[in-house]
Design a protein around this motif. Structure first.
Motif, short mmCIF file in Angstrom:
data_model
loop_
_atom_site.label_atom_id
_atom_site.label_comp_id
_atom_site.label_asym_id
_atom_site.label_seq_id
_atom_site.Cartn_x
_atom_site.Cartn_y
_atom_site.Cartn_z
N ILE A 23 0.85 -1.18 0.00
CA ILE A 23 0.00 0.00 0.00
C ILE A 23 0.89 1.23 0.00
O ILE A 23 1.93 1.25 0.65
N ASN A 24 0.49 2.25 -0.76
CA ASN A 24 1.34 3.44 -0.81
C ASN A 24 1.17 4.28 0.45
O ASN A 24 0.40 3.95 1.36
N TRP A 25 1.93 5.37 0.54
CA TRP A 25 2.01 6.14 1.77
C TRP A 25 0.66 6.69 2.21
O TRP A 25 0.38 6.77 3.41
N SER A 26 -0.21 7.04 1.25
CA SER A 26 -1.49 7.66 1.60
C SER A 26 -2.60 6.64 1.81
O SER A 26 -3.65 6.96 2.36
N GLY A 27 -2.38 5.42 1.35
CA GLY A 27 -3.43 4.41 1.40
C GLY A 27 -4.30 4.40 0.17
O GLY A 27 -5.23 3.60 0.07
N GLY A 28 -4.01 5.25 -0.80
CA GLY A 28 -4.85 5.37 -1.97
C GLY A 28 -4.61 4.32 -3.03
O GLY A 28 -5.45 4.15 -3.93
N SER A 29 -3.50 3.60 -2.95
CA SER A 29 -3.19 2.58 -3.96
C SER A 29 -2.76 1.30 -3.26
O SER A 29 -1.97 1.34 -2.32
N GLN A 30 -3.31 0.18 -3.72
CA GLN A 30 -2.99 -1.12 -3.15
C GLN A 30 -2.61 -2.09 -4.28
O GLN A 30 -3.16 -2.00 -5.39
N TYR A 31 -1.74 -3.01 -3.97
CA TYR A 31 -1.27 -3.98 -4.96
C TYR A 31 -1.23 -5.35 -4.30
O TYR A 31 -0.91 -5.47 -3.12
N TYR A 32 -1.55 -6.39 -5.08
CA TYR A 32 -1.65 -7.74 -4.56
C TYR A 32 -1.02 -8.75 -5.51
O TYR A 32 -1.06 -8.58 -6.73
N VAL A 33 -0.53 -9.81 -4.94
CA VAL A 33 -0.15 -10.96 -5.75
C VAL A 33 -1.42 -11.62 -6.25
O VAL A 33 -2.47 -11.57 -5.56
#
Length: 128
Positions: free
Chosen positions: A51-61
């Protein structure tokens, strides 16, 4: 220095849920990306979510997409991993990770070599 302390692991039946928490202290939490990795017995540590610093972007396997959700609370200096519909193959030690790289794609590109700080790990066991 950043200190990371995970909690929330345990034993759960297949199809069940767990929520992992990772409390951070030290450097300003809201300035860096956070991630979760896991390591099963006899296997290498692998990326799970970031998750990026702001919580606005998430990434998953791909293996956890649609089942796991990463989130963060920058007021509580805590990152979470909500795990639903757990499967036996999710069994592993889960590690919280802090990546202090200051780039626009830190969370998206996070890998084991990029992590600056690790938590101690928490065991998740899913029985069939």
């Amino acid at each position: 220095q950043v200190q990371l302390v995970e909690s929330g692991g345990g034993l759960v039946q297949a199809g069940g849920s767990l929520r992992l928490s990772c409390a951070a202290s030290g450097r300003t939490f809201r300035r860096y990306a956070m991630g979760w990795f896991r390591q099963a017995p006899g296997k290498e540590r692998e990326f799970v979510a970031a998750i990026n610093w702001s919580g606005g972007s998430q990434y998953y396997v791909d293996a956890v997409k649609g089942r796991f959700t990463i989130s963060r609370d920058n007021y509580k200096n805590t990152v979470y991993l909500q795990m639903n519909n757990l499967k036996p193959e999710d069994t592993a030690v889960y590690y919280c990770a802090a990546d202090l790289r200051n780039t626009a794609h830190t969370a998206q590109s996070m890998g084991v070599p990029d992590v600056d700080y690790w938590g101690q790990g928490t065991q998740v066991t899913v029985s069939s």
